[in-house]
Write an enzyme that holds these catalytic residues in place. Structure first.
Site, PDB file in Angstrom:
ATOM      1  N   CYS A  59     -22.108  16.487 -59.452  1.00 61.69           N
ATOM      2  CA  CYS A  59     -22.474  15.952 -58.128  1.00 61.69           C
ATOM      3  C   CYS A  59     -22.212  16.954 -57.018  1.00 61.69           C
ATOM      4  O   CYS A  59     -22.671  16.763 -55.898  1.00 61.69           O
ATOM      5  CB  CYS A  59     -21.756  14.638 -57.875  1.00 61.69           C
ATOM      6  SG  CYS A  59     -20.014  14.762 -58.209  1.00 61.69           S
ATOM      7  N   GLU A 103     -17.662   7.493 -55.351  1.00 59.82           N
ATOM      8  CA  GLU A 103     -17.887   8.942 -55.381  1.00 59.82           C
ATOM      9  C   GLU A 103     -19.325   9.122 -55.851  1.00 59.82           C
ATOM     10  O   GLU A 103     -19.633   8.941 -57.020  1.00 59.82           O
ATOM     11  CB  GLU A 103     -16.858   9.578 -56.323  1.00 59.82           C
ATOM     12  CG  GLU A 103     -16.598  11.017 -56.018  1.00 59.82           C
ATOM     13  CD  GLU A 103     -17.579  11.896 -56.738  1.00 59.82           C
ATOM     14  OE1 GLU A 103     -18.613  12.228 -56.104  1.00 59.82           O
ATOM     15  OE2 GLU A 103     -17.346  12.226 -57.900  1.00 59.82           O
TER      16      GLU A 103
END
Ligand code: ADP
Length: 478
Positions: free
Chosen positions: A286, A252
């Site tokens: 993110c 990720e």
């Protein structure tokens, strides 16, 4: 200070001292909040071996038996919400209300995974041969190495670890050296909830040791899978390491999330979408909107309304103060990156609308700039800071082409009052997640993960446990 701060690692159910420790500082004050265990290669191997031994019994439990432990773990985490929230704020500077919110979010993954653990169904396959019958079952993959970041030190730990644990795997988790204590605190509560020794191990390590510990985690023959959340550059190192023994890898990684605002949008919804997606945790997530594209017809009104909201709603300061809504950046490197992007934009013709200055230790004013060009650093580098750069566009095609013109594709956002346009754009955006008239989307029920260089696999959702399970096909001759 927090009673959860410890200078020990948690290996095989034992709180282990290490030969050396490293200091962890509060990013707001610069004070050392505690010393953390500094695990090395040898301890990493010990943790992996312990996890491998523990796997035999843990996978042998029924999902329901594991769920009973998880249920207690959820309750313990929630009962410690305040203390665990304070620990996050001490480690990473996040405003306390957001830290407490993270703990609830972290607990929601424990709860979701305990439920999903009971639903790891196989299938029966219609056989093409009269003499054969076919079916599949899912089985836990084995020991999983996990490497987590500092921005969600509790939620990233549970999002990964609980999926693997619920699948019947055992875990060795290396938290970020910037914020190692939250994962250790979760391990302590897991121990109290009855997670057996060796099933969930937490091994902090210093920046100096991270490459060697990371290499062991990703190459050890007893490790079956690796799950990583962090920068794209580090993700590529992990993937390379894991290739030598063909481990299953879940990544990720970062993104450059585009946020598209169209003329037809509900202005206040779009402004609140930017406020939530850009400034949550000082812009250090993110999925933070990184490139804000605003259609020319609404551009000026949007900029004025966003400036107004930023000046009214964002109070910069110590995350421990109840009035603070935006805290410091994690460290000086983070501050330098934002300062550099703002300078690059202004030097190349952008207009500063509000903010623009570093103020105090690791703090940068929430900043709004307009007349941004696609060549500027703020459009090509993940900012991880409170900078909202606005690019003015005319047509849908232009906006889409800019939005997709990147190697990454984690999240995107679009604000439009035209339902057909919402469908059209959402389908064409090359990202794993799209917020449509919505700036906040992360829940355990939905899949989280990216296209392109933003990663491999999905966390959360009904896919969560699949990352940590093998599918076994059984063919019966009858
Ligand atoms: P950031 O720069 O935001 O800290 P990183 O990708 O460096 O992002 O960090 C995310 C996680 O990856 C942290 O736990 C960090 O310790 C870890 N990490 C950094 N470098 C390596 C490496 N070479 N091998 C394994 N893990 C690493």
């Amino acid at each position: 200070m927090s009673s959860y701060i410890t200078d020990k690692a948690y290996i095989n159910g034992v709180w282990c001292p290490t030969a050396t420790t490293f200091e962890v500082t509060n990013p707001f004050s610069g004070e050392v909040i505690g010393k953390a265990a500094n695990c090395d290669e040898a301890l990493t191997k010990t943790a992996i071996e312990a996890a491998s031994k523990a796997f035999v019994a843990w996978k042998g439990l029924t999902a329901r038996e594991r769920a009973v432990i998880f249920s207690k773990w959820t309750d313990l985490i929630l009962s410690e919400k305040q203390a665990l929230g304070e620990l996050i704020t001490l480690e990473n500077g996040k405003p306390l209300a957001q830290s407490i919110g993270e703990i609830a979010y972290a607990a929601s993954f424990v709860e979701w995974c305990l439920e999903e653990g009971r639903r790891t169904y196989g299938i029966t396959v219609p056989s093409p041969h009269p003499s054969k019958r076919m079916m599949t079952i899912k089985q836990p993959i084995g020991v999983v190495s996990m490497i987590t970041p500092w921005n969600f030190p509790a939620a990233m730990a549970t999002r990964k670890a609980c999926a693997a644990l619920a699948a019947g795997c055992t875990v060795v988790l290396k938290p970020s050296e910037e914020a190692p204590f939250s994962a250790l605190a979760l391990a302590r509560l897991g121990q109290q909830a009855g997670i057996p020794p060796g099933v969930f191990n937490v091994i902090p390590t210093s920046r100096a040791n991270v490459a060697q510990v990371g290499t062991v985690l990703c190459t050890h023959p007893l490790v079956a899978a690796v799950s990583f959340t962090g920068s794209t550059d580090t993700g590529k190192i992990i993937l390379k390491h894991a290739a030598s023994t063909v481990k299953k890898v879940a990544l990720e990684l970062g993104g450059l999330a585009p946020l598209l605002v169209f003329d037809s949008c509900d202005l206040q919804k779009a402004v609140q979408g930017v406020m939530a997606s850009k400034f949550r945790y000082s812009g250090q997530t993110c999925v933070c909107s990184n490139r804000i594209l605003v259609q020319s017809g609404i551009h000026d009104k949007f900029v004025a309304a966003l400036k107004d909201a930023m000046e009214k709603e964002l109070v910069l300061g110590d995350g421990m103060k109840p009035t603070t809504t935006i805290g410091p950046l994690i460290n000086e490197a983070g501050l330098r990156k934002v300062s550099d992007q703002v300078k690059d934009a202004i030097d190349n013709g952008a207009t500063l609308v509000t903010g623009g200055q570093a103020v105090g230790r690791n703090m940068f004013e929430p900043t709004l700039i307009t007349s941004v060009k696609t060549s500027m650093k703020c459009f090509n580098e993940e900012t991880f800071g409170p900078l909202a750069p606005i690019y003015k566009f005319d047509t849908e095609e232009e906006a889409l082409s800019i939005a997709n013109n990147t190697d990454t594709g984690l999240a995107s956002y679009l604000f439009s009052g035209d339902v057909s346009q919402c469908w059209r754009i959402a389908e064409k955006l090359e990202t794993g997640i799209v917020g449509i008239n919505e700036g906040l989307f992360s829940v355990p029920e939905a899949p989280f993960g990216g296209f392109k260089e933003s990663g491999l696999g999905r966390e959360g959702s009904t896919c969560a446990l699949d990352e940590f399970m093998e599918i076994k096909y059984m063919c019966w001759g009858i």
